[in-house]
Write an enzyme that holds these catalytic residues in place. Structure first.
Site, short mmCIF file in Angstrom:
data_model
loop_
_atom_site.label_atom_id
_atom_site.label_comp_id
_atom_site.label_asym_id
_atom_site.label_seq_id
_atom_site.Cartn_x
_atom_site.Cartn_y
_atom_site.Cartn_z
N THR A 118 0.87 -1.22 -0.02
CA THR A 118 0.14 0.06 -0.04
C THR A 118 0.69 1.24 -0.01
O THR A 118 0.25 2.33 0.06
CB THR A 118 -0.80 0.09 1.32
OG1 THR A 118 0.00 0.12 2.34
CG2 THR A 118 -1.82 -1.04 1.45
N LYS A 119 2.13 1.22 0.10
CA LYS A 119 2.78 2.39 0.35
C LYS A 119 3.14 3.33 -0.63
O LYS A 119 2.99 2.85 -1.94
CB LYS A 119 4.31 1.87 0.89
CG LYS A 119 4.08 1.12 2.25
CD LYS A 119 3.52 2.21 3.33
CE LYS A 119 3.73 1.87 4.80
NZ LYS A 119 2.77 0.67 5.02
N ASN A 120 3.85 4.34 -0.86
CA ASN A 120 3.93 5.15 -1.90
C ASN A 120 4.94 4.66 -2.99
O ASN A 120 4.83 5.06 -4.08
CB ASN A 120 4.51 6.58 -1.37
CG ASN A 120 3.42 7.58 -0.78
OD1 ASN A 120 2.57 6.89 -0.37
ND2 ASN A 120 3.80 8.74 -0.50
#
Length: 377
Positions: free
Chosen positions: A161-163
């Protein structure tokens, strides 16, 4: 397939991106925090100060090496409050772990000053902060011409889910050459050389176990994904910031909510868009608000449940410090969808549905009180 030249390239490109002298690719930010604590020889009998408003991994990494986690309350921005850190420092305190919640940098200048004054290590939990800037430099960089302070280590997350994602994975950066060498040794079972590069005076086959290490290396498959994700990170952050501004414009004049905090002196990475509900104006609580959005096909989440409210942590001494501001904020926060693959039409739909639910909940509050809504609503 496993750790090799692509992992090395990913490390090289990432450290150049943030301006750090050293970087180590690992299999999670949790591993990065654990390695940093172990590399700094923090252990049983010590104390490590961190925030209550974080994912459980921050505190579990502290427990992995044996110290007592100590919770210091948050400030208005949701990040750990330096004044609360100062109140928690004892003669057993060894380190501070600030968490850049949602991608908004903590007040690192104040934290570094405290650490320098008290002789403490600083390990940044930057799980949300790939691409964030503190003042004039990226989170994770080393000392700069305008700011000589720097944390001992910074741990990033590349979870799905991270950038920036590698599926599962992470990175540690540091400006300390000796610590970088220790972290690399600890990350692969405490062996003296990487498994794919064992050139020694004895020959390529030879290695030695020189420390109590772990299995925390990142594979070349994951690193190959990370290299290409890193090249897109600036564009990803630009899109996230644009969508966050769309939300901000939609909710700016609504008394039912408060916008997520920002800092014009920093760059927010907008990993999360955390809206704050003004519950005293509404006929619904946070759970009912989330359910109403779910009925409209909108998924949300809560970041985070304060550490001391989890049953496991409630049994530990850290739960004796209530951290009142974190507990007051928690029932009000909800994270709206925010990711680069969204379209402007989807962002607009989420904003309109949030407005719809909030206005209806406020109208019901007024009706229950025997009055009518202001005309502007």
């Amino acid at each position: 397939m496993t750790t090799g030249p692509r992992a090395a390239r990913f490390e090289r490109e990432f450290k150049e991106y943030v301006g750090a002298p050293h970087a180590l690719a690992v299999n999670s930010a949790t591993a990065g925090l654990h390695l940093a604590l172990a590399g700094l020889k923090i252990g049983p009998g010590d104390e490590v100060i961190t925030t209550p408003l974080t994912f459980c991994a921050t505190v579990q990494a502290i427990l992995h090496v044996g110290p007592t986690p100590v919770l210091a309350d948050i400030g208005d921005d949701g990040n750990i409050d330096p004044e609360e850190i100062e109140r928690r420092i004892t003669d057993r305190t060894r380190a501070i772990i600030p968490v850049h919640l949602a991608g908004l940098p903590c007040d690192m200048k104040a934290i570094w000053a405290l650490a320098r004054q008290e002789g403490l290590s600083v390990i940044e939990d930057a799980a949300h902060a790939a691409g964030s800037y503190y003042m004039d430099r990226p989170i994770g960089g080393g000392p700069s011409p305008t700011n000589k302070d720097a944390s001992d280590a910074v741990a990033f997350s590349f979870y799905a889910t991270k950038n920036l994602t590698t599926g599962e994975g992470g990175m540690i950066t540091t400006h300390r050459a000796g610590l970088a060498k220790t972290l690399r040794t600890l990350s692969l079972h405490g062996t003296s050389h990487d498994a794919w590069d064992r050139y020694t005076e004895h020959g390529k086959w030879y290695y030695e176990v020189v420390d109590h290490g772990f299995k925390y290396n990142l594979s070349d498959i994951q690193a190959a994904i990370g290299i290409h994700q890193l090249h897109k990170l600036e564009k990803f952050i630009e899109i996230r910031a644009h969508y966050a501004e769309m939300y901000n414009r939609a909710f700016a004049d609504m008394d039912e909510v408060e916008l997520p905090p920002d800092n014009p002196k920093c760059r927010h990475a907008w990993h999360l868009y955390i809206l704050r509900l003004n519950l005293d104006t509404l006929s619904v609580d946070r759970n009912e608000f989330i359910e109403e959005l779910r009925k409209r096909q909108i998924g949300t989440s809560v970041h985070f449940i304060p550490i001391q409210l989890h049953p496991y942590f409630a049994r530990l001494p850290l739960a004796r410090r209530p951290c009142a501001r974190a507990l007051e904020l928690y029932p009000r926060i909800v994270s709206l969808p925010l990711y680069p693959a969204m379209t402007e039409e989807q962002v607009d739909y989420v904003a309109r549905m949030v407005q719809e639910v909030l206005v209806q909940a406020r109208r019901e509050k007024y009706i229950a009180a025997g009055s009518s809504m202001p005309s502007y609503q």
